[in-house]
Motif scaffolding. Structure first.
Motif, PDB file in Angstrom:
ATOM      1  N   GLU A  18      55.957 -34.115 -45.616  1.00  0.00           N
ATOM      2  CA  GLU A  18      54.801 -33.648 -44.847  1.00  0.00           C
ATOM      3  C   GLU A  18      54.992 -33.917 -43.361  1.00  0.00           C
ATOM      4  O   GLU A  18      54.742 -33.049 -42.522  1.00  0.00           O
ATOM      5  CB  GLU A  18      53.512 -34.314 -45.348  1.00  0.00           C
ATOM      6  CG  GLU A  18      53.067 -33.821 -46.701  1.00  0.00           C
ATOM      7  CD  GLU A  18      51.858 -34.555 -47.239  1.00  0.00           C
ATOM      8  OE1 GLU A  18      51.117 -33.956 -48.024  1.00  0.00           O
ATOM      9  OE2 GLU A  18      51.637 -35.749 -46.871  1.00  0.00           O
ATOM     10  N   ARG A  19      55.442 -35.110 -43.037  1.00  0.00           N
ATOM     11  CA  ARG A  19      55.676 -35.465 -41.629  1.00  0.00           C
ATOM     12  C   ARG A  19      56.818 -34.650 -41.024  1.00  0.00           C
ATOM     13  O   ARG A  19      56.717 -34.166 -39.901  1.00  0.00           O
ATOM     14  CB  ARG A  19      55.993 -36.951 -41.510  1.00  0.00           C
ATOM     15  CG  ARG A  19      54.806 -37.835 -41.734  1.00  0.00           C
ATOM     16  CD  ARG A  19      55.175 -39.286 -41.586  1.00  0.00           C
ATOM     17  NE  ARG A  19      54.034 -40.131 -41.877  1.00  0.00           N
ATOM     18  CZ  ARG A  19      54.116 -41.364 -42.312  1.00  0.00           C
ATOM     19  NH1 ARG A  19      55.296 -41.930 -42.490  1.00  0.00           N
ATOM     20  NH2 ARG A  19      53.030 -42.065 -42.550  1.00  0.00           N
ATOM     21  N   SER A  20      57.889 -34.506 -41.766  1.00  0.00           N
ATOM     22  CA  SER A  20      59.074 -33.814 -41.252  1.00  0.00           C
ATOM     23  C   SER A  20      58.836 -32.333 -40.991  1.00  0.00           C
ATOM     24  O   SER A  20      59.368 -31.781 -40.031  1.00  0.00           O
ATOM     25  CB  SER A  20      60.237 -33.954 -42.235  1.00  0.00           C
ATOM     26  OG  SER A  20      60.629 -35.292 -42.343  1.00  0.00           O
ATOM     27  N   TYR A  21      58.053 -31.708 -41.855  1.00  0.00           N
ATOM     28  CA  TYR A  21      57.881 -30.262 -41.767  1.00  0.00           C
ATOM     29  C   TYR A  21      56.489 -29.832 -41.301  1.00  0.00           C
ATOM     30  O   TYR A  21      56.211 -28.635 -41.224  1.00  0.00           O
ATOM     31  CB  TYR A  21      58.218 -29.604 -43.116  1.00  0.00           C
ATOM     32  CG  TYR A  21      59.665 -29.806 -43.478  1.00  0.00           C
ATOM     33  CD1 TYR A  21      60.674 -29.122 -42.810  1.00  0.00           C
ATOM     34  CD2 TYR A  21      60.038 -30.701 -44.476  1.00  0.00           C
ATOM     35  CE1 TYR A  21      62.014 -29.326 -43.124  1.00  0.00           C
ATOM     36  CE2 TYR A  21      61.370 -30.903 -44.801  1.00  0.00           C
ATOM     37  CZ  TYR A  21      62.351 -30.209 -44.115  1.00  0.00           C
ATOM     38  OH  TYR A  21      63.676 -30.418 -44.429  1.00  0.00           O
ATOM     39  N   GLY A  22      55.621 -30.790 -40.993  1.00  0.00           N
ATOM     40  CA  GLY A  22      54.289 -30.456 -40.510  1.00  0.00           C
ATOM     41  C   GLY A  22      53.459 -29.688 -41.526  1.00  0.00           C
ATOM     42  O   GLY A  22      52.743 -28.752 -41.177  1.00  0.00           O
ATOM     43  N   ILE A  23      53.580 -30.084 -42.786  1.00  0.00           N
ATOM     44  CA  ILE A  23      52.857 -29.414 -43.862  1.00  0.00           C
ATOM     45  C   ILE A  23      51.940 -30.402 -44.566  1.00  0.00           C
ATOM     46  O   ILE A  23      52.055 -31.615 -44.350  1.00  0.00           O
ATOM     47  CB  ILE A  23      53.825 -28.783 -44.888  1.00  0.00           C
ATOM     48  CG1 ILE A  23      54.764 -29.854 -45.466  1.00  0.00           C
ATOM     49  CG2 ILE A  23      54.598 -27.628 -44.268  1.00  0.00           C
ATOM     50  CD1 ILE A  23      55.659 -29.382 -46.588  1.00  0.00           C
ATOM     51  N   GLU A  47      60.955 -25.604 -53.524  1.00  0.00           N
ATOM     52  CA  GLU A  47      60.122 -24.406 -53.589  1.00  0.00           C
ATOM     53  C   GLU A  47      58.706 -24.674 -53.097  1.00  0.00           C
ATOM     54  O   GLU A  47      58.095 -23.815 -52.452  1.00  0.00           O
ATOM     55  CB  GLU A  47      60.120 -23.826 -55.000  1.00  0.00           C
ATOM     56  CG  GLU A  47      61.459 -23.217 -55.371  1.00  0.00           C
ATOM     57  CD  GLU A  47      62.018 -22.267 -54.315  1.00  0.00           C
ATOM     58  OE1 GLU A  47      61.297 -21.349 -53.869  1.00  0.00           O
ATOM     59  OE2 GLU A  47      63.189 -22.449 -53.917  1.00  0.00           O
ATOM     60  N   ALA A  48      58.166 -25.863 -53.363  1.00  0.00           N
ATOM     61  CA  ALA A  48      56.834 -26.205 -52.862  1.00  0.00           C
ATOM     62  C   ALA A  48      56.840 -26.250 -51.337  1.00  0.00           C
ATOM     63  O   ALA A  48      55.946 -25.693 -50.686  1.00  0.00           O
ATOM     64  CB  ALA A  48      56.381 -27.550 -53.430  1.00  0.00           C
ATOM     65  N   VAL A  49      57.833 -26.894 -50.761  1.00  0.00           N
ATOM     66  CA  VAL A  49      57.941 -26.971 -49.290  1.00  0.00           C
ATOM     67  C   VAL A  49      58.167 -25.579 -48.711  1.00  0.00           C
ATOM     68  O   VAL A  49      57.524 -25.196 -47.742  1.00  0.00           O
ATOM     69  CB  VAL A  49      59.070 -27.947 -48.865  1.00  0.00           C
ATOM     70  CG1 VAL A  49      59.328 -27.870 -47.370  1.00  0.00           C
ATOM     71  CG2 VAL A  49      58.720 -29.378 -49.282  1.00  0.00           C
ATOM     72  N   ARG A  50      59.054 -24.814 -49.313  1.00  0.00           N
ATOM     73  CA  ARG A  50      59.348 -23.465 -48.832  1.00  0.00           C
ATOM     74  C   ARG A  50      58.064 -22.594 -48.830  1.00  0.00           C
ATOM     75  O   ARG A  50      57.794 -21.878 -47.872  1.00  0.00           O
ATOM     76  CB  ARG A  50      60.424 -22.816 -49.694  1.00  0.00           C
ATOM     77  CG  ARG A  50      60.967 -21.523 -49.131  1.00  0.00           C
ATOM     78  CD  ARG A  50      62.022 -20.876 -50.032  1.00  0.00           C
ATOM     79  NE  ARG A  50      63.052 -21.757 -50.544  1.00  0.00           N
ATOM     80  CZ  ARG A  50      64.131 -22.149 -49.864  1.00  0.00           C
ATOM     81  NH1 ARG A  50      64.309 -21.754 -48.630  1.00  0.00           N
ATOM     82  NH2 ARG A  50      65.023 -22.933 -50.423  1.00  0.00           N
ATOM     83  N   GLY A  51      57.293 -22.694 -49.892  1.00  0.00           N
ATOM     84  CA  GLY A  51      56.050 -21.931 -49.978  1.00  0.00           C
ATOM     85  C   GLY A  51      55.051 -22.327 -48.906  1.00  0.00           C
ATOM     86  O   GLY A  51      54.396 -21.467 -48.289  1.00  0.00           O
ATOM     87  N   LEU A  52      54.922 -23.614 -48.637  1.00  0.00           N
ATOM     88  CA  LEU A  52      54.007 -24.089 -47.599  1.00  0.00           C
ATOM     89  C   LEU A  52      54.480 -23.686 -46.208  1.00  0.00           C
ATOM     90  O   LEU A  52      53.671 -23.334 -45.363  1.00  0.00           O
ATOM     91  CB  LEU A  52      53.823 -25.606 -47.707  1.00  0.00           C
ATOM     92  CG  LEU A  52      53.049 -26.069 -48.942  1.00  0.00           C
ATOM     93  CD1 LEU A  52      53.161 -27.571 -49.113  1.00  0.00           C
ATOM     94  CD2 LEU A  52      51.588 -25.637 -48.849  1.00  0.00           C
ATOM     95  N   LEU A  53      55.775 -23.733 -45.986  1.00  0.00           N
ATOM     96  CA  LEU A  53      56.319 -23.302 -44.698  1.00  0.00           C
ATOM     97  C   LEU A  53      56.101 -21.810 -44.487  1.00  0.00           C
ATOM     98  O   LEU A  53      55.811 -21.374 -43.359  1.00  0.00           O
ATOM     99  CB  LEU A  53      57.801 -23.641 -44.590  1.00  0.00           C
ATOM    100  CG  LEU A  53      58.136 -25.134 -44.466  1.00  0.00           C
ATOM    101  CD1 LEU A  53      59.636 -25.353 -44.553  1.00  0.00           C
ATOM    102  CD2 LEU A  53      57.582 -25.708 -43.178  1.00  0.00           C
ATOM    103  N   ALA A  54      56.199 -21.032 -45.533  1.00  0.00           N
ATOM    104  CA  ALA A  54      55.978 -19.582 -45.418  1.00  0.00           C
ATOM    105  C   ALA A  54      54.523 -19.283 -45.056  1.00  0.00           C
ATOM    106  O   ALA A  54      54.256 -18.358 -44.297  1.00  0.00           O
ATOM    107  CB  ALA A  54      56.362 -18.894 -46.726  1.00  0.00           C
ATOM    108  N   LYS A  55      53.596 -20.067 -45.594  1.00  0.00           N
ATOM    109  CA  LYS A  55      52.177 -19.890 -45.277  1.00  0.00           C
ATOM    110  C   LYS A  55      51.891 -20.223 -43.818  1.00  0.00           C
ATOM    111  O   LYS A  55      51.017 -19.636 -43.191  1.00  0.00           O
ATOM    112  CB  LYS A  55      51.309 -20.773 -46.167  1.00  0.00           C
ATOM    113  CG  LYS A  55      51.205 -20.277 -47.574  1.00  0.00           C
ATOM    114  CD  LYS A  55      50.303 -21.187 -48.386  1.00  0.00           C
ATOM    115  CE  LYS A  55      50.249 -20.742 -49.846  1.00  0.00           C
ATOM    116  NZ  LYS A  55      49.397 -21.634 -50.636  1.00  0.00           N
TER     117      LYS A  55
END
Length: 95
Positions: free
Chosen positions: A59-64, A85-93
């Motif tokens: 969360e900290r690293s990717y701002g999600i 895939e969870a991180v990728r999906g949140l980054l796409a949003k």
């Protein structure tokens, strides 16, 4: 071949494993000696507290914001691929 995000997340999980001194069993690692997206978190010795630490780091690293309770995370994020895939999906949003 893993993409950049996958490699970064695997590296973060490996760092957590080393700092927490989790025992990485031989069965956790593919024949090539690498941790892959198919690697189960439990095979790396990661428990629910370790997963919470990993989630906070991501969360900290990717701002999600990964909106899962510990129980939800534990049942939904079973291997490294699930986390990627969870991180990728949140980054796409966010984009």
């Amino acid at each position: 071949m893993a993409d950049r995000l996958t490699k970064e997340i695997i590296a973060k999980i490996e760092n957590h494993a080393e700092s927490a001194r989790w025992a990485i069993s031989a069965t956790a690692i593919s024949g090539s000696g690498e941790i892959t997206t198919a690697t189960e978190l439990t095979s790396l010795g990661i428990d629910s507290l370790g997963l919470a630490d990993i989630i906070i780091d991501l969360e900290r690293s990717y701002g999600i914001q990964i909106e899962l309770t510990t129980a939800e995370a534990w049942s939904n994020l079973r291997n490294i691929g699930d986390i990627v895939e969870a991180v990728r999906g949140l980054l796409a949003k966010e984009a």
